[in-house]
Design an enzyme around this catalytic site. Structure first.
Site, PDB file in Angstrom:
ATOM      1  N   GLN A 130     -10.864   5.749  24.873  1.00 36.53           N
ATOM      2  CA  GLN A 130      -9.951   5.230  25.897  1.00 36.53           C
ATOM      3  C   GLN A 130      -8.552   5.154  25.293  1.00 36.53           C
ATOM      4  OE1 GLN A 130      -9.467   1.310  25.572  1.00 36.53           O
ATOM      5  NE2 GLN A 130      -9.282   0.708  27.701  1.00 36.53           N
ATOM      6  N   SER A 133      -3.144   2.045  24.832  1.00 38.48           N
ATOM      7  CA  SER A 133      -2.109   1.389  24.027  1.00 38.48           C
ATOM      8  C   SER A 133      -1.181   2.384  23.351  1.00 38.48           C
ATOM      9  CB  SER A 133      -2.753   0.524  22.945  1.00 38.48           C
ATOM     10  OG  SER A 133      -3.671  -0.363  23.505  1.00 38.48           O
ATOM     11  N   SER A 165      -9.783   3.498  19.474  1.00 41.88           N
ATOM     12  CA  SER A 165     -11.064   3.369  18.764  1.00 41.88           C
ATOM     13  C   SER A 165     -11.867   4.657  18.907  1.00 41.88           C
ATOM     14  CB  SER A 165     -11.888   2.209  19.343  1.00 41.88           C
ATOM     15  OG  SER A 165     -11.161   1.016  19.288  1.00 41.88           O
ATOM     16  N   GLU A 248     -13.803  -3.070  30.211  1.00 42.98           N
ATOM     17  CA  GLU A 248     -13.685  -3.281  28.768  1.00 42.98           C
ATOM     18  C   GLU A 248     -13.896  -4.751  28.420  1.00 42.98           C
ATOM     19  OE1 GLU A 248      -9.867  -2.176  27.078  1.00 42.98           O
ATOM     20  OE2 GLU A 248     -10.712  -2.260  25.061  1.00 42.98           O
ATOM     21  N   GLU A 375      -4.008 -14.588  24.706  1.00 47.38           N
ATOM     22  CA  GLU A 375      -2.897 -15.117  25.518  1.00 47.38           C
ATOM     23  C   GLU A 375      -2.834 -14.393  26.863  1.00 47.38           C
ATOM     24  OE1 GLU A 375      -2.589 -14.113  22.323  1.00 47.38           O
ATOM     25  OE2 GLU A 375      -2.363 -16.072  21.383  1.00 47.38           O
TER      26      GLU A 375
HETATM   27  C1  LIG Z   1     -10.377  -3.670  17.339  1.00 54.69           C
HETATM   28  C2  LIG Z   1      -9.381  -3.086  18.315  1.00 54.69           C
HETATM   29  C3  LIG Z   1      -9.728  -1.956  19.042  1.00 54.69           C
HETATM   30  C4  LIG Z   1      -8.815  -1.407  19.965  1.00 54.69           C
HETATM   31  N1  LIG Z   1      -9.190  -0.268  20.641  1.00 54.69           N
HETATM   32  C5  LIG Z   1      -8.324   0.287  21.533  1.00 54.69           C
HETATM   33  C6  LIG Z   1      -8.673   1.490  22.220  1.00 54.69           C
HETATM   34  O1  LIG Z   1      -9.756   2.063  22.014  1.00 54.69           O
HETATM   35  N2  LIG Z   1      -7.784   2.015  23.091  1.00 54.69           N
HETATM   36  C7  LIG Z   1      -6.580   1.419  23.350  1.00 54.69           C
HETATM   37  O2  LIG Z   1      -5.841   1.926  24.187  1.00 54.69           O
HETATM   38  N3  LIG Z   1      -6.198   0.284  22.683  1.00 54.69           N
HETATM   39  C8  LIG Z   1      -7.045  -0.296  21.786  1.00 54.69           C
HETATM   40  N4  LIG Z   1      -6.677  -1.453  21.107  1.00 54.69           N
HETATM   41  C9  LIG Z   1      -5.334  -2.004  21.298  1.00 54.69           C
HETATM   42  C10 LIG Z   1      -5.288  -3.320  22.064  1.00 54.69           C
HETATM   43  O3  LIG Z   1      -5.579  -3.108  23.437  1.00 54.69           O
HETATM   44  C11 LIG Z   1      -3.862  -3.896  21.863  1.00 54.69           C
HETATM   45  O4  LIG Z   1      -3.722  -4.173  20.486  1.00 54.69           O
HETATM   46  C12 LIG Z   1      -3.662  -5.162  22.665  1.00 54.69           C
HETATM   47  O5  LIG Z   1      -3.586  -4.888  24.035  1.00 54.69           O
HETATM   48  C13 LIG Z   1      -2.365  -5.912  22.237  1.00 54.69           C
HETATM   49  O6  LIG Z   1      -1.270  -5.050  22.223  1.00 54.69           O
HETATM   50  P1  LIG Z   1      -0.292  -4.998  20.943  1.00 54.69           P
HETATM   51  O7  LIG Z   1      -1.133  -4.845  19.732  1.00 54.69           O
HETATM   52  O8  LIG Z   1       0.756  -3.982  21.230  1.00 54.69           O
HETATM   53  O9  LIG Z   1       0.367  -6.461  20.862  1.00 54.69           O
HETATM   54  P2  LIG Z   1       1.625  -6.982  21.703  1.00 54.69           P
HETATM   55  O10 LIG Z   1       1.443  -6.654  23.133  1.00 54.69           O
HETATM   56  O11 LIG Z   1       2.872  -6.512  21.036  1.00 54.69           O
HETATM   57  O12 LIG Z   1       1.475  -8.551  21.527  1.00 54.69           O
HETATM   58  C14 LIG Z   1       1.970  -9.252  20.376  1.00 54.69           C
HETATM   59  C15 LIG Z   1       1.720 -10.746  20.590  1.00 54.69           C
HETATM   60  O13 LIG Z   1       2.465 -11.194  21.757  1.00 54.69           O
HETATM   61  C16 LIG Z   1       1.584 -11.870  22.655  1.00 54.69           C
HETATM   62  N5  LIG Z   1       1.989 -11.577  24.044  1.00 54.69           N
HETATM   63  C17 LIG Z   1       2.347 -10.356  24.534  1.00 54.69           C
HETATM   64  N6  LIG Z   1       2.632 -10.469  25.849  1.00 54.69           N
HETATM   65  C18 LIG Z   1       2.416 -11.762  26.192  1.00 54.69           C
HETATM   66  C19 LIG Z   1       2.547 -12.494  27.420  1.00 54.69           C
HETATM   67  N7  LIG Z   1       2.934 -11.895  28.559  1.00 54.69           N
HETATM   68  N8  LIG Z   1       2.250 -13.834  27.401  1.00 54.69           N
HETATM   69  C20 LIG Z   1       1.846 -14.445  26.252  1.00 54.69           C
HETATM   70  N9  LIG Z   1       1.730 -13.800  25.054  1.00 54.69           N
HETATM   71  C21 LIG Z   1       2.014 -12.474  25.035  1.00 54.69           C
HETATM   72  C22 LIG Z   1       0.216 -11.289  22.382  1.00 54.69           C
HETATM   73  O14 LIG Z   1      -0.808 -12.188  22.770  1.00 54.69           O
HETATM   74  C23 LIG Z   1       0.249 -11.078  20.866  1.00 54.69           C
HETATM   75  O15 LIG Z   1      -0.065 -12.289  20.204  1.00 54.69           O
HETATM   76  C24 LIG Z   1      -7.550  -2.017  20.180  1.00 54.69           C
HETATM   77  C25 LIG Z   1      -7.201  -3.165  19.426  1.00 54.69           C
HETATM   78  C26 LIG Z   1      -8.103  -3.693  18.512  1.00 54.69           C
HETATM   79  C27 LIG Z   1      -7.710  -4.938  17.732  1.00 54.69           C
END
Ligand SMILES: Cc1cc2nc3c(=O)[nH]c(=O)nc-3n(C[C@H](O)[C@H](O)[C@H](O)COP(=O)(O)OP(=O)(O)OC[C@H]3O[C@@H](n4cnc5c(N)ncnc54)[C@H](O)[C@@H]3O)c2cc1C
Length: 406
Positions: A130, A133, A165, A248, A375
């Protein structure tokens, strides 16, 4: 065949229960007694295991027969889940392929897409990832920048995904890309199937704190997508993405193979006995608390899985399951680290429980991030379940290309 009936079973369910039991005895180890064929890696093992499940008529239990499923009911799925709970099913590499991509294909694919792709997905011949991100779009996934531009009878894809992933072993992926940049961000997205073998797609594994490389960066440089690989309608990708995110969240928070549970309380009770800590009052209190939380997770999961098996897309209750699963994982992490003590940091050559729980401890933080952070789940529950005021969004009606970004 085993006689494994339960009160309330119809004769059909009774026979099915026996069929599942026989399959598990012949093909699986019990949890805690796992012995993987050392000649095979986890992905090869998962593909082979899935093929044998399919051979026994036990793969894709609730999906239509004409598209490779078993065509059975949600109750059959519950029976399978109940009977298989004490067993180790070596299919973790298929979690996204089956927990997210398959229900989306089934729900939103055309009949041609369903018959072209679902049978191989269900029997493990193909594995799917998928791709949502991006470096600039995680929580705010609707702000993503990967572009798909129509060029005659194909789409041309350019951009970058991250945290994908399993991309390094997947055959196909489901990608969300921007197809219309001059409308507000949610309105210009479309969802596509992509062939991960396309040489215009580069997959670069990322190394994690645990030493493993479970996820990747994925780069698209003029990757081609046939026009009939569009999923759903053009520029309607956001509603499909929301549905997939809910699948998911359910899969992570309520799936029986999800990282957030796996009925680990019994393993921890066994560990406490083994370490002579089972009579310690604080340990007993921690384990009782964990048992209650795990039961609640089970009830939430059963309710949602029934709805999914009945053909409904999970709503914001998927966020409740996901948040609950993440909180449970953190409790498991803390209780297990208390129990194993120093062995959680250093263990002998035989690995043992220290290595196992240390790996879980290092993975637990990721559960609070994958599929939308804690969050973000709290925001969804606040707005869509509790009816609290929505977060202010000054760019709601502004075209995506005019929204300021890095
Ligand atoms: C083990 C693992 C597997 C994954 N697998 C996939 C995959 O297969 N495919 C895929 O597409 N993605 C995948 N991801 C990515 C995952 O979906 C993103 O990491 C996640 O959505 C957070 O995005 P970011 O890392 O860009 O953090 P950011 O969005 O930059 O967030 C940073 C911080 O800000 C906080 N924050 C952001 N917006 C808000 C808000 N509106 N209100 C309050 N707090 C907020 C967040 O909670 C976080 O603490 C995976 C992540 C992990 C850890």
């Amino acid at each position: 065949m085993s006689d494994a009936s339960e009160p309330g079973d119809t004769s059909d369910l009774q026979a099915f229960r026996g069929q599942v039991q026989d399959f598990l005895v012949a093909n699986c180890a019990r949890r805690g007694e796992v012995s993987m064929d050392e000649a095979d890696d986890e992905v090869t093992t998962a593909r082979r295991f899935q093929a044998s499940l399919a051979g026994a008529g036990l793969a894709g239990i609730t999906f239509p027969r004409e598209f490779g499923g078993a065509g059975l009911s949600a109750t059959h799925q519950e029976v399978f889940d109940d009977v298989s709970a004490p067993w180790h099913l070596p299919n973790l590499p298929l979690a996204i392929s089956h927990g997210m991509c398959l229900p989306v294909l089934n729900q939103f694919g055309t009949d041609a897409q369903r018959s072209d792709f679902m049978p191989d997905n269900i029997n493990g011949r193909t594995i799917w990832c998928q791709m949502f991100s991006e470096p600039g779009a995680g929580s705010d996934v609707a702000g993503l920048s990967t572009r798909a531009v129509r060029d005659g009878d194909r789409w041309v894809l350019n951009g970058q995904k991250v945290w994908t992933s399993g991309a390094h072993y997947c055959d196909y992926g489901i990608v969300v890309a921007r197809t219309e940049p001059d409308v507000p961000k949610h309105q210009g997205l479309s969802m596509f199937i992509v062939d991960m073998a396309d040489p215009a797609i580069e997959v670069r594994p990322l190394r994690q704190i645990s030493g493993e490389s479970g996820f990747n960066e994925v780069f698209f440089t003029d990757a081609h997508i046939p026009t009939d690989w569009l999923l759903g309608d053009l520029n309607q990708g956001w509603s499909l993405a929301v549905a997939m995110l809910m699948f998911e969240r359910v899969s992570i928070g309520a799936g029986r193979g999800g990282l957030g549970g796996e009925r680990v309380t019994q393993n921890l009770i066994n560990l406490a006995r083994q370490l002579d800590k089972a009579e310690d009052p604080r340990t007993r209190q921690d384990l009782a608390d964990l048992w209650i939380r795990e039961r609640i997770k089970g009830f939430i999961g059963r309710r949602i899985r029934d709805a999914v098996a009945a053909g409904r897309v999970p709503g914001p209750e998927g966020s409740i399951a996901k948040l609950n699963g993440a909180l449970l994982a953190r409790t498991i992490r803390d209780v297990s680290m208390e129990l194993v003590g120093a062995a959680g940091q250093a263990w002998g050559p035989d690995g043992g429980d220290g290595e196992r729980w240390s790996t879980f401890c290092l993975s637990a933080a990721g559960i609070s991030i994958a599929g939308g952070t804690d969050e973000v789940q709290r925001n969804i529950i606040g707005e869509r379940v509790l009816g609290l005021p929505r977060e202010p969004n000054p760019f709601k009606d502004v075209a995506w290309e005019d929204v300021p970004r890095n």
